[in-house]
Scaffold this motif. Structure first.
Motif, PDB file in Angstrom:
ATOM      1  N   LEU A 132      25.382  45.756 -49.401  1.00  0.00           N
ATOM      2  CA  LEU A 132      24.506  46.014 -50.547  1.00  0.00           C
ATOM      3  C   LEU A 132      24.993  45.290 -51.797  1.00  0.00           C
ATOM      4  N   VAL A 133      26.300  45.240 -51.985  1.00  0.00           N
ATOM      5  CA  VAL A 133      26.875  44.546 -53.133  1.00  0.00           C
ATOM      6  C   VAL A 133      26.668  43.036 -52.988  1.00  0.00           C
ATOM      7  N   VAL A 134      26.846  42.535 -51.773  1.00  0.00           N
ATOM      8  CA  VAL A 134      26.633  41.106 -51.516  1.00  0.00           C
ATOM      9  C   VAL A 134      25.202  40.714 -51.873  1.00  0.00           C
ATOM     10  N   ARG A 135      24.248  41.506 -51.459  1.00  0.00           N
ATOM     11  CA  ARG A 135      22.847  41.186 -51.750  1.00  0.00           C
ATOM     12  C   ARG A 135      22.581  41.128 -53.248  1.00  0.00           C
ATOM     13  N   GLU A 136      23.164  42.059 -53.992  1.00  0.00           N
ATOM     14  CA  GLU A 136      22.957  42.081 -55.442  1.00  0.00           C
ATOM     15  C   GLU A 136      23.576  40.854 -56.104  1.00  0.00           C
ATOM     16  N   ILE A 137      24.800  40.509 -55.704  1.00  0.00           N
ATOM     17  CA  ILE A 137      25.475  39.350 -56.305  1.00  0.00           C
ATOM     18  C   ILE A 137      24.729  38.063 -55.977  1.00  0.00           C
ATOM     19  N   LEU A 138      24.318  37.888 -54.720  1.00  0.00           N
ATOM     20  CA  LEU A 138      23.606  36.668 -54.347  1.00  0.00           C
ATOM     21  C   LEU A 138      22.243  36.593 -55.023  1.00  0.00           C
ATOM     22  N   LYS A 139      21.610  37.730 -55.241  1.00  0.00           N
ATOM     23  CA  LYS A 139      20.330  37.729 -55.961  1.00  0.00           C
ATOM     24  C   LYS A 139      20.514  37.187 -57.378  1.00  0.00           C
ATOM     25  N   GLN A 140      21.579  37.585 -58.029  1.00  0.00           N
ATOM     26  CA  GLN A 140      21.828  37.109 -59.387  1.00  0.00           C
ATOM     27  C   GLN A 140      22.252  35.637 -59.397  1.00  0.00           C
ATOM     28  N   ILE A 141      22.982  35.199 -58.378  1.00  0.00           N
ATOM     29  CA  ILE A 141      23.330  33.781 -58.279  1.00  0.00           C
ATOM     30  C   ILE A 141      22.070  32.934 -58.159  1.00  0.00           C
ATOM     31  N   ARG A 142      21.108  33.405 -57.388  1.00  0.00           N
ATOM     32  CA  ARG A 142      19.841  32.681 -57.215  1.00  0.00           C
ATOM     33  C   ARG A 142      19.110  32.519 -58.547  1.00  0.00           C
ATOM     34  N   ARG A 143      19.317  33.453 -59.476  1.00  0.00           N
ATOM     35  CA  ARG A 143      18.642  33.413 -60.772  1.00  0.00           C
ATOM     36  C   ARG A 143      19.296  32.461 -61.766  1.00  0.00           C
ATOM     37  N   LEU A 144      20.529  32.042 -61.510  1.00  0.00           N
ATOM     38  CA  LEU A 144      21.268  31.256 -62.506  1.00  0.00           C
ATOM     39  C   LEU A 144      20.572  29.953 -62.908  1.00  0.00           C
ATOM     40  N   PRO A 145      19.982  29.190 -61.975  1.00  0.00           N
ATOM     41  CA  PRO A 145      19.307  27.964 -62.417  1.00  0.00           C
ATOM     42  C   PRO A 145      18.165  28.213 -63.402  1.00  0.00           C
ATOM     43  N   ASP A 146      17.565  29.398 -63.362  1.00  0.00           N
ATOM     44  CA  ASP A 146      16.478  29.703 -64.292  1.00  0.00           C
ATOM     45  C   ASP A 146      16.963  29.724 -65.734  1.00  0.00           C
ATOM     46  N   SER A 147      18.257  29.980 -65.932  1.00  0.00           N
ATOM     47  CA  SER A 147      18.806  29.993 -67.288  1.00  0.00           C
ATOM     48  C   SER A 147      19.695  28.786 -67.563  1.00  0.00           C
ATOM     49  N   GLY A 148      19.562  27.737 -66.733  1.00  0.00           N
ATOM     50  CA  GLY A 148      20.216  26.468 -67.033  1.00  0.00           C
ATOM     51  C   GLY A 148      21.532  26.204 -66.338  1.00  0.00           C
TER      52      GLY A 148
END
Length: 245
Positions: A171-187
């Motif tokens: 569950l923690v892995v999924r949350e961390i990877l979800k946020q990593i996927r969002r990083l390009p959206d903020s540059g």
């Protein structure tokens, strides 16, 4: 954004990388997958200036950074979250994050640093709750979030993330990877080393497979997911079964 050409790195007589080439485009997540000892961590350490290449070239935004000092590479816009997190356990969460801002501290106003903190807290809300807590008392997942947050405080255009899921609950892995996927959206473009190939390919745009210091396969994440060799070696499916699906 990042170009690695014919890179070789050795630890004494041991050749860890042999003629590795790859590209990372701005605004993407690119993953490196492979077994332990394949050379993935070595590649990130060479890119971030922690290991000198024996041969080859590393370019960032068209500028040759081969052999430059690690602190200079950070200032150019590349930050590295190493395997094992390596937070400052005796400092608070907030102070760990502010340490990460050191490369931009002198040219930033307090309001800008506070905005950077807010960005990290929005990605990982638990860090806001824990900001006065010593980093060494955090759970494994919280420590990994802190390591990524510390990298982001340097405002990198390219983040090198080494095994962010190591030792963490699913569950923690999924949350961390979800946020990593969002990083390009903020540059922030991402080059991700991850042994959990299935999870890495699920969030990546492109991937490279490294075996014994060589790149043996490359392609879009979807192409690699469908490749029978990747399925057999890293996704837990036999080549025969993959071919009959």
């Amino acid at each position: 954004m990042l170009e690695v050409e014919n890179l070789s790195v050795a630890y004494g007589a041991i050749q860890a990388l042999r003629g590795v080439s790859l590209r990372v485009s701005a605004g993407s997540v690119v993953t490196l997958i492979g077994a332990n000892g394949a050379g993935k961590t070595t590649l990130l350490r060479a890119i971030s200036g922690l290991l000198p290449p024996a041969q080859g070239r590393i370019a960032f935004d068209g500028r040759d950074i081969t052999g430059r000092a690690a602190e200079e590479i950070v200032r150019l816009g590349i930050s590295h979250a190493p395997e094992g997190r390596q937070n400052f356990s005796a400092l608070t969460v907030r102070d760990n994050l502010l340490v990460g801002a050191y490369p931009v501290y002198r040219r930033s106003r307090r309001s800008a640093l506070l905005a950077d903190l807010e960005r990290v807290f929005s990605l990982f809300p638990v860090l806001r709750q824990r900001q006065g807590q010593l980093a060494g008392t955090l759970s494994g997942g919280e420590q990994q979030m802190l390591a990524i947050g510390r990298v982001l405080m340097a405002r990198p255009r390219l983040a090198l993330l080494d095994e962010p899921s190591m030792g963490l609950a699913p569950l923690v892995v999924r949350e961390i990877l979800k946020q990593i996927r969002r990083l390009p959206d903020s540059g922030t473009t991402v080059l991700l080393v991850e042994q959990n190939a299935r999870s890495a390919l699920a969030i990546a745009d492109r991937g490279y497979v490294i075996e014994t210091g060589h790149v043996v396969l490359e392609g879009s994440a979807e192409e690699l997911r469908r490749d029978p060799r990747v399925q057999a070696a890293y996704l837990g499916r036999s080549t025969k079964a993959a071919g009959t699906r």
